[in-house]
Design a protein around this motif. Structure first.
Motif, PDB file in Angstrom:
ATOM      1  N   LYS A   1       0.837  -1.201   0.000  1.00 10.58           N
ATOM      2  CA  LYS A   1       0.000   0.000   0.000  1.00 10.58           C
ATOM      3  C   LYS A   1       0.870   1.248   0.000  1.00 10.58           C
ATOM      4  O   LYS A   1       0.628   2.195  -0.744  1.00 10.58           O
ATOM      5  CB  LYS A   1      -0.909  -0.004   1.230  1.00 10.58           C
ATOM      6  CG  LYS A   1      -1.826   1.222   1.312  1.00 10.58           C
ATOM      7  CD  LYS A   1      -2.702   1.132   2.556  1.00 10.58           C
ATOM      8  CE  LYS A   1      -3.607   2.362   2.646  1.00 10.58           C
ATOM      9  NZ  LYS A   1      -4.456   2.326   3.861  1.00 10.58           N
TER      10      LYS A   1
ATOM     11  N   GLN B   1       1.211   4.158  -3.040  1.00 13.86           N
ATOM     12  CA  GLN B   1       0.845   5.547  -2.817  1.00 13.86           C
ATOM     13  C   GLN B   1       2.035   6.504  -2.952  1.00 13.86           C
ATOM     14  O   GLN B   1       1.871   7.701  -2.958  1.00 13.86           O
ATOM     15  CB  GLN B   1       0.239   5.705  -1.419  1.00 13.86           C
ATOM     16  CG  GLN B   1      -1.107   5.004  -1.255  1.00 13.86           C
ATOM     17  CD  GLN B   1      -1.670   5.167   0.131  1.00 13.86           C
ATOM     18  OE1 GLN B   1      -0.956   5.501   1.075  1.00 13.86           O
ATOM     19  NE2 GLN B   1      -2.956   4.913   0.278  1.00 13.86           N
TER      20      GLN B   1
ATOM     21  N   ASP C   1       6.194   9.453   1.726  1.00 16.51           N
ATOM     22  CA  ASP C   1       5.828   8.958   0.402  1.00 16.51           C
ATOM     23  C   ASP C   1       6.443   9.771  -0.732  1.00 16.51           C
ATOM     24  O   ASP C   1       6.252   9.454  -1.911  1.00 16.51           O
ATOM     25  CB  ASP C   1       4.310   8.891   0.238  1.00 16.51           C
ATOM     26  CG  ASP C   1       3.622  10.243   0.385  1.00 16.51           C
ATOM     27  OD1 ASP C   1       4.314  11.286   0.415  1.00 16.51           O
ATOM     28  OD2 ASP C   1       2.378  10.254   0.472  1.00 16.51           O
TER      29      ASP C   1
ATOM     30  N   ARG D   1       5.679  12.597  -1.887  1.00 16.73           N
ATOM     31  CA  ARG D   1       4.746  13.363  -2.722  1.00 16.73           C
ATOM     32  C   ARG D   1       4.777  14.869  -2.458  1.00 16.73           C
ATOM     33  O   ARG D   1       4.314  15.647  -3.268  1.00 16.73           O
ATOM     34  CB  ARG D   1       3.329  12.815  -2.563  1.00 16.73           C
ATOM     35  CG  ARG D   1       3.154  11.454  -3.225  1.00 16.73           C
ATOM     36  CD  ARG D   1       1.697  11.063  -3.363  1.00 16.73           C
ATOM     37  NE  ARG D   1       1.539   9.903  -4.240  1.00 16.73           N
ATOM     38  CZ  ARG D   1       1.428   9.956  -5.548  1.00 16.73           C
ATOM     39  NH1 ARG D   1       1.489  11.139  -6.151  1.00 16.73           N
ATOM     40  NH2 ARG D   1       1.269   8.870  -6.270  1.00 16.73           N
TER      41      ARG D   1
END
Length: 396
Positions: A50, A54, A210, A212
């Motif tokens: 997961k 992501q 992550d 991002r």
């Protein structure tokens, strides 16, 4: 320096908490592994999948979602760097040189001429190159860490500091005077996108777990930015609640839940929830709080207080300050890094033309080494990790 009522309350409350924490100082030695490592050895596969799904496209899978520094354990060197000689590279902003120190002998073994006003020595994402940021010279000078030789400089305007996206696709130039975040090809350094910013003095950053987004400090206007990595777009901006704030280094906590931002005028760290980007809390550490460095076991963070010649120790597992080390005869500890084995903290002495080597178990000064004028963002190299996010060495 004047305080607003809100800031006075924040500083007073945090100061009381810090004093209480310091009263219970511990002298325990570092463990070889971080708290929670045992659980990380048997992660839930579903959770890892997961997390990877992501994450920023192209970013290496996160080793342990509970510890972003899991790849940085003592002497866990990548095959790319395992044969590189251990060195400390010191950019001297006032001398336009890089001093190279042998950490075994604590001696300068070479002085490399570079461009005008070198600010930081930055490991590339692929770990193969050290980039010297010649801010006023408008160039980046590559150094081959295998041989220690400098290559031909590359034209890059206003490279105060340098970071890399977690997928290794782009370099991000912190163009402080130009008031831009410039995304460049990570290898050729050709401009891909220049992002104007409305704050002053973009200088330091760190990325979310992550990858991002990343948080950027704006030194001269006392602001923080939140930037979408993939879209290359500023998505958040806030003014720090302290009059005259000058935010510096930025580091994410091992669990990825908080960002810590050193503030040299507020004399402490701001503690920010990066996801919500809400108003941060404040923790006083010492005069001229400047650099933030994570221990090899992910338990502690070393905080350089440039204005008082000290290093504060923040314990992540206890969520408080536990110790403070004072350099004998004072000094101006600034930027640096931790040795590959985790036993030595190296810091530049910005206003003393020297470098400090500090024992991370006792806080004892091991050496004080004379270098050029205005030593700044020194890099200890090589260090453990799979890839570099830039600055003086942020490894994942």
């Amino acid at each position: 320096m004047r305080h607003t009522p809100l800031t006075r309350a924040l500083v007073t409350g945090a100061a009381l908490a810090a004093l209480a924490a310091l009263a219970g100082c511990s002298s325990q030695n570092h463990a070889d592994e971080a708290l929670g490592t045992k659980a990380a050895l048997q992660p839930q596969q579903q959770q890892k999948q997961k997390q990877a799904a992501q994450g920023l496209p192209g970013m290496p899978p996160v080793l342990d979602p509970a510890d972003v520094y899991a790849a940085d354990r003592p002497n866990r060197l990548s095959p790319v760097v395992k044969d590189f000689p251990s060195r400390v590279y010191v950019p001297n902003t006032g001398s336009n040189t890089v001093s190279v120190i042998d950490p075994k002998t604590y001696e300068v073994i070479e002085t490399i001429p570079v461009g005008v006003q070198p600010q930081h020595v930055v490991p590339s994402w692929d770990l193969k190159t050290l980039w010297v940021n010649n801010d006023r010279g408008n160039t980046l000078t590559p150094i081959d860490p295998r041989t220690g030789r400098a290559g031909k400089s590359v034209d890059v305007h206003d490279p105060y500091n340098l970071y890399f996206t977690p997928n290794g696709k782009y370099a991000i130039v912190m163009a402080s005077l130009d008031r831009q975040l410039v995304f460049r090809d990570a290898h050729t350094m050709k401009t891909v996108k220049a992002v104007p910013v409305s704050c002053y003095g973009v200088n330091h950053a760190d990325f979310s777990t992550d990858g991002r987004y990343f948080i950027v400090s704006c030194e001269f206007s006392g602001e923080l930015l939140k930037v979408d990595t993939e879209k290359m777009k500023v998505i958040g901006q806030q003014k720090l609640p302290f009059h005259g704030s000058m935010p510096q280094d930025v580091k994410i906590s091992p669990d990825g839940k908080r960002f810590y931002i050193a503030d040299m005028m507020a004399n402490g760290m701001w503690v920010l929830n990066g996801d919500t980007f809400a108003k941060p809390d404040f923790l006083p550490t010492g005069k001229g709080c400047h650099g933030l460095y994570i221990s090899r076991d992910s338990r502690e963070m070393y905080i350089s207080n440039r204005g008082e010649g000290s290093i504060s120790i923040f314990d992540f597992t206890k969520n408080r300050l536990t110790k403070k080390w004072h350099l004998p005869h004072g000094g101006s500890p600034d930027m640096g890094g931790v040795s590959a084995d985790g036993k030595v903290l190296w810091l530049s002495g910005r206003y003393n033309s020297e470098v400090y080597a500090i024992d991370t178990r006792t806080g004892t000064q091991l050496a004080r080494i004379k270098v050029g004028g205005g030593p700044h963002g020194l890099a200890v190299y090589p260090q453990p990790g799979r890839y570099s996010l830039g600055h003086t060495g942020i490894f994942r």
